[in-house]
Design a protein around this motif. Structure first.
Motif, PDB file in Angstrom:
ATOM      1  N   ILE A  38      24.656  46.444   4.273  1.00 26.79           N
ATOM      2  CA  ILE A  38      24.415  46.759   3.209  1.00 26.79           C
ATOM      3  C   ILE A  38      24.269  45.862   1.843  1.00 26.79           C
ATOM      4  CG2 ILE A  38      27.124  46.032   1.952  1.00 26.79           C
ATOM      5  CD1 ILE A  38      28.690  46.664   5.088  1.00 26.79           C
ATOM      6  N   ILE A  39      23.707  46.667   1.070  1.00 25.18           N
ATOM      7  CA  ILE A  39      23.282  45.522  -0.233  1.00 25.18           C
ATOM      8  C   ILE A  39      23.918  44.820  -0.874  1.00 25.18           C
ATOM      9  CG2 ILE A  39      20.868  45.692   1.437  1.00 25.18           C
ATOM     10  CD1 ILE A  39      20.661  48.189  -1.209  1.00 25.18           C
ATOM     11  N   GLY A  40      25.114  45.929  -1.406  1.00 28.31           N
ATOM     12  CA  GLY A  40      25.907  45.807  -2.237  1.00 28.31           C
ATOM     13  C   GLY A  40      27.544  46.388  -1.832  1.00 28.31           C
ATOM     14  N   ARG A  41      27.964  46.488  -3.377  1.00 27.00           N
ATOM     15  CA  ARG A  41      28.994  47.328  -3.686  1.00 27.00           C
ATOM     16  C   ARG A  41      29.512  47.682  -4.868  1.00 27.00           C
ATOM     17  NH1 ARG A  41      33.247  43.509  -1.206  1.00 27.00           N
ATOM     18  NH2 ARG A  41      32.886  41.671  -2.649  1.00 27.00           N
ATOM     19  N   SER A  42      29.998  48.853  -5.050  1.00 32.12           N
ATOM     20  CA  SER A  42      31.297  49.439  -5.591  1.00 32.12           C
ATOM     21  C   SER A  42      31.994  48.128  -7.348  1.00 32.12           C
ATOM     22  CB  SER A  42      31.497  50.429  -6.484  1.00 32.12           C
ATOM     23  OG  SER A  42      32.537  50.697  -5.324  1.00 32.12           O
ATOM     24  N   ALA A  43      32.079  47.960  -8.393  1.00 31.00           N
ATOM     25  CA  ALA A  43      32.976  46.796  -8.511  1.00 31.00           C
ATOM     26  C   ALA A  43      34.489  47.359  -7.936  1.00 31.00           C
ATOM     27  CB  ALA A  43      32.688  47.427 -10.265  1.00 31.00           C
ATOM     28  N   ASP A  44      34.262  48.381  -7.985  1.00 29.21           N
ATOM     29  CA  ASP A  44      36.147  48.914  -7.052  1.00 29.21           C
ATOM     30  C   ASP A  44      35.982  48.323  -5.123  1.00 29.21           C
ATOM     31  OD1 ASP A  44      34.714  51.393  -6.537  1.00 29.21           O
ATOM     32  OD2 ASP A  44      35.961  52.643  -7.572  1.00 29.21           O
ATOM     33  N   GLY A  45      34.915  48.512  -5.412  1.00 32.14           N
ATOM     34  CA  GLY A  45      34.228  48.536  -3.757  1.00 32.14           C
ATOM     35  C   GLY A  45      34.930  49.228  -2.336  1.00 32.14           C
ATOM     36  N   ALA A  46      35.106  50.763  -3.409  1.00 33.92           N
ATOM     37  CA  ALA A  46      35.373  51.694  -2.646  1.00 33.92           C
ATOM     38  C   ALA A  46      34.019  52.015  -2.411  1.00 33.92           C
ATOM     39  CB  ALA A  46      35.602  53.046  -4.030  1.00 33.92           C
ATOM     40  N   TRP A  47      32.938  51.943  -2.520  1.00 28.17           N
ATOM     41  CA  TRP A  47      31.591  52.217  -2.588  1.00 28.17           C
ATOM     42  C   TRP A  47      30.939  51.843  -2.052  1.00 28.17           C
ATOM     43  CZ3 TRP A  47      30.513  57.303  -2.261  1.00 28.17           C
ATOM     44  CH2 TRP A  47      30.588  58.919  -2.347  1.00 28.17           C
ATOM     45  N   LEU A  48      29.934  51.091  -0.620  1.00 30.83           N
ATOM     46  CA  LEU A  48      28.685  50.430  -0.402  1.00 30.83           C
ATOM     47  C   LEU A  48      27.990  50.609  -0.392  1.00 30.83           C
ATOM     48  CD1 LEU A  48      30.202  49.323   2.882  1.00 30.83           C
ATOM     49  CD2 LEU A  48      31.017  48.178   0.772  1.00 30.83           C
ATOM     50  N   GLN A  49      26.475  50.331  -1.346  1.00 32.65           N
ATOM     51  CA  GLN A  49      25.090  50.468  -1.178  1.00 32.65           C
ATOM     52  C   GLN A  49      24.581  50.446   0.196  1.00 32.65           C
ATOM     53  OE1 GLN A  49      22.885  48.550  -4.186  1.00 32.65           O
ATOM     54  NE2 GLN A  49      21.647  50.025  -4.379  1.00 32.65           N
ATOM     55  N   VAL A  50      23.524  51.000   0.363  1.00 31.44           N
ATOM     56  CA  VAL A  50      23.503  50.490   2.150  1.00 31.44           C
ATOM     57  C   VAL A  50      21.646  50.985   1.964  1.00 31.44           C
ATOM     58  CG1 VAL A  50      25.215  50.586   3.471  1.00 31.44           C
ATOM     59  CG2 VAL A  50      23.376  52.728   3.242  1.00 31.44           C
ATOM     60  N   GLN A  51      20.702  50.381   3.072  1.00 28.83           N
ATOM     61  CA  GLN A  51      19.723  50.875   3.083  1.00 28.83           C
ATOM     62  C   GLN A  51      19.617  51.108   4.613  1.00 28.83           C
ATOM     63  OE1 GLN A  51      17.049  48.163   1.016  1.00 28.83           O
ATOM     64  NE2 GLN A  51      15.738  48.284   3.269  1.00 28.83           N
ATOM     65  N   ALA A  52      18.980  52.212   5.027  1.00 29.95           N
ATOM     66  CA  ALA A  52      18.849  52.997   6.454  1.00 29.95           C
ATOM     67  C   ALA A  52      17.765  52.255   6.771  1.00 29.95           C
ATOM     68  CB  ALA A  52      18.727  53.812   6.370  1.00 29.95           C
ATOM     69  N   ALA A  53      17.364  51.768   8.416  1.00 30.07           N
ATOM     70  CA  ALA A  53      16.278  51.381   9.053  1.00 30.07           C
ATOM     71  C   ALA A  53      14.860  51.475   7.805  1.00 30.07           C
ATOM     72  CB  ALA A  53      16.034  51.781  10.224  1.00 30.07           C
ATOM     73  N   ASP A  54      14.467  52.837   7.640  1.00 33.03           N
ATOM     74  CA  ASP A  54      13.870  53.359   6.436  1.00 33.03           C
ATOM     75  C   ASP A  54      13.114  52.870   5.594  1.00 33.03           C
ATOM     76  OD1 ASP A  54      15.236  55.134   5.691  1.00 33.03           O
ATOM     77  OD2 ASP A  54      14.110  56.698   6.531  1.00 33.03           O
ATOM     78  N   GLY A  55      14.189  51.824   5.530  1.00 32.66           N
ATOM     79  CA  GLY A  55      14.069  51.889   3.503  1.00 32.66           C
ATOM     80  C   GLY A  55      14.704  53.286   2.560  1.00 32.66           C
ATOM     81  N   THR A  56      15.578  54.263   3.604  1.00 36.05           N
ATOM     82  CA  THR A  56      16.108  54.890   2.039  1.00 36.05           C
ATOM     83  C   THR A  56      17.056  53.959   2.313  1.00 36.05           C
ATOM     84  OG1 THR A  56      15.387  56.532   3.162  1.00 36.05           O
ATOM     85  CG2 THR A  56      17.308  57.064   1.793  1.00 36.05           C
ATOM     86  N   ARG A  57      17.305  53.505   0.449  1.00 38.91           N
ATOM     87  CA  ARG A  57      18.802  53.359  -0.024  1.00 38.91           C
ATOM     88  C   ARG A  57      19.683  54.246  -0.685  1.00 38.91           C
ATOM     89  NH1 ARG A  57      17.161  47.672  -2.490  1.00 38.91           N
ATOM     90  NH2 ARG A  57      16.454  46.498  -1.117  1.00 38.91           N
ATOM     91  N   GLY A  58      20.620  53.800  -0.751  1.00 42.23           N
ATOM     92  CA  GLY A  58      21.954  55.186  -1.741  1.00 42.23           C
ATOM     93  C   GLY A  58      22.968  54.541  -1.244  1.00 42.23           C
ATOM     94  N   TRP A  59      24.567  55.097  -1.090  1.00 48.67           N
ATOM     95  CA  TRP A  59      25.536  54.861  -1.648  1.00 48.67           C
ATOM     96  C   TRP A  59      26.699  56.085  -0.412  1.00 48.67           C
ATOM     97  CZ3 TRP A  59      27.565  51.251  -5.031  1.00 48.67           C
ATOM     98  CH2 TRP A  59      26.275  50.537  -5.423  1.00 48.67           C
ATOM     99  N   VAL A  60      27.343  54.946   0.309  1.00 51.35           N
ATOM    100  CA  VAL A  60      28.423  55.548   1.135  1.00 51.35           C
ATOM    101  C   VAL A  60      29.324  55.131   0.859  1.00 51.35           C
ATOM    102  CG1 VAL A  60      28.882  55.874   3.978  1.00 51.35           C
ATOM    103  CG2 VAL A  60      26.451  55.465   3.212  1.00 51.35           C
ATOM    104  N   SER A  61      30.836  56.014   0.701  1.00 51.19           N
ATOM    105  CA  SER A  61      31.909  56.010   1.013  1.00 51.19           C
ATOM    106  C   SER A  61      32.406  54.982   1.628  1.00 51.19           C
ATOM    107  CB  SER A  61      33.178  57.047   0.667  1.00 51.19           C
ATOM    108  OG  SER A  61      34.179  56.528   1.007  1.00 51.19           O
ATOM    109  N   ALA A  62      32.848  53.787   1.235  1.00 50.02           N
ATOM    110  CA  ALA A  62      33.008  52.475   2.470  1.00 50.02           C
ATOM    111  C   ALA A  62      34.473  52.814   3.715  1.00 50.02           C
ATOM    112  CB  ALA A  62      33.877  50.775   1.382  1.00 50.02           C
ATOM    113  N   PRO A  63      35.235  53.226   3.614  1.00 45.63           N
ATOM    114  CA  PRO A  63      35.580  53.495   4.959  1.00 45.63           C
ATOM    115  C   PRO A  63      35.161  54.488   6.017  1.00 45.63           C
ATOM    116  CG  PRO A  63      37.263  54.423   2.663  1.00 45.63           C
ATOM    117  CD  PRO A  63      36.338  54.022   2.634  1.00 45.63           C
ATOM    118  N   PHE A  64      33.929  54.803   5.775  1.00 44.43           N
ATOM    119  CA  PHE A  64      32.716  55.554   7.303  1.00 44.43           C
ATOM    120  C   PHE A  64      32.345  53.825   7.614  1.00 44.43           C
ATOM    121  CE2 PHE A  64      33.543  59.070   4.196  1.00 44.43           C
ATOM    122  CZ  PHE A  64      34.134  59.935   5.328  1.00 44.43           C
TER     123      PHE A  64
END
Length: 72
Positions: A38-64
């Motif tokens: 987990i490398i970041g999160r949205s201002a409202d906390g609903a989304w987490l910015q993540v980095q996968a083991a292969d280096g791919t970055r993106g956003w995942v809904s926090a409840p997941f």
């Protein structure tokens, strides 16, 4: 931004998206056993910015995502 934390998604799969919204492009699906940082999160906390083991970055809904430690 939060400090990097390791966490596995808690569902069978979670959509890794290009931006923090359900209408954004899906980069790929993360398997439930996939470890991510987990490398970041949205201002409202609903989304987490993540980095996968292969280096791919993106956003995942926090409840997941189950974080191993509390997010600051």
């Amino acid at each position: 931004m939060t400090r990097s934390r390791s966490a596995p998604p808690i569902t069978n799969s979670a959509a890794l998206r290009s931006a923090p919204a359900t209408g954004e492009n899906v980069i790929r699906l993360l398997e439930g056993s996939a470890a991510v940082s987990i490398i970041g999160r949205s201002a409202d906390g609903a989304w987490l910015q993540v980095q996968a083991a292969d280096g791919t970055r993106g956003w995942v809904s926090a409840p997941f995502v189950l974080a191993a430690a509390a997010l600051d």
